[in-house]
Motif scaffolding. Sequence first.
Motif: not given
Length: 487
Positions: A1-22
């Motif tokens: 079984m592959a370890s978690v570190m081998e999978d893509p991980t969510l590092e950060r999320h940025f909030k500031g836009h008031k509508d859909a990010v294009t």
Amino acid sequence: MASVMEDPTLERHFKGHKDAVTCADFNPNRKQLASGSLDKNLMIWNFAPKARAFQFVGHQDVITGVQFSPSGNLVASSSKDRTVRLWTPSMKGESTVFKAHTAAVRSVAFSHDGQRLVTASDDKSVKVWSVHRQCFIYSLNQHTNWVRCARFSPDGRIIASCGDDRTVRLWDTSTKHCINCLTDCGGSATFVDFNSSGTCIASSGADSTLKIWDLRTNKLIQHYRVHSAGINSFSFHPSNNYVISGSNDGTIKILDLLEGRLIYTLHGHKGAVITVAFSRAGDLFVSGGADSQVLLWKTNFDSRSYQDVLLQHSRRSTPDPPPHLSDIHPRGPHLHHPQPTAIQSAAANSHHYNGLPACHVANSRLDGWIEGGSASRAESTAENETRADRKEGKGRREEEAEMVQTHPLEVLSGHPSSVSSTLRHIVQQLDILTQTVSVLEERLTLTEDKLKECLSHQSQILKDLRASRTRRRTESEGTDESPVHST
């Protein structure tokens, strides 16, 4: 079984836009990230822990595209307000406006030397601009409907464009002529780009497909249908071994091009995923969506060879073929649900610019977890999940490989030789059909041009005949009305 570190991980999320990010793009200096939105604002996110985010205001309508220059000292943005702007990604936020399009501008991209820009527009044209002189240079006009995207090849000799006329066109930048037209799109072509070596080109469509052509042989070599809705954007990994794509189905898919397999499905956005992009080094990628979120992911999966991952997966006790797909969800509550205090505590230290938070960063790393086919999504701790994984195994993965149609670059040893031979023969026949259709299209285009030329000549001849008859009639009437002199 592959370890978690081998999978893509969510590092950060940025909030500031008031509508859909294009749209979104990384600064080559690895210190900034730019994003555009339906809220008409351009945001520059700084990765330093306590750095401020910059909000640039200037566009009068939706921002549709954004890209950093190769040097990282400029940011180009396109908008439905029919303009392109060049910004300096600093606190001043000064910009220069480019105007030449007569309709919404859908995309903007730098050449790899940073000297030129290419834009695509709803006015059915592709335009090239000089960055140094800050002026329009020339236009490419053969698309018959809105042009959605345009990109330079790495060597700058070719421009690729695609649009709602269901074609992908290749242009020679020296002659300004269309040198190839790929018409294999089943619907509107939404995005197009070259791989880092310039040997292949890929396009995505509203028909939920992603296709890759080899420009050296002019053949379609891979065809993927892994999304359940239209694809809005994709990005090649710098190694050319992977592609990420974002779709209206709300997922991000990660494809292994060497194996011709779908390896990950990422669930991070609530609603459509509108833009995705790898960083220049490939160690990070970004996604933006209809939920106004900008998510920063750590790649991880490119650090090990895919054969090693397959080898570990093959140790399962189930008789099914080795899985190739993992569903990644953020560990812990979803970004759109009420967050615990441990996750939001970093917000108190975030700096603001123009009243907007620089970013919200989770104190602990948001590692992804692999969802088994029959495992329940119980809200347990990471320790409990690990124990459950050890006891129960990963379970069955989603079998989405059947949806992938591809011409693999190498034949897997597990395939029977007869099946491989048959598939190879089918692919060869499809290549022949594709070439035949291409030749017929070229001949039809030539015939159409000749007919237009003949009709034009015929029209000119008719005009000349009418003019000649009019002159004769006038001369005749003048002779009849002339006075008769008597001697």
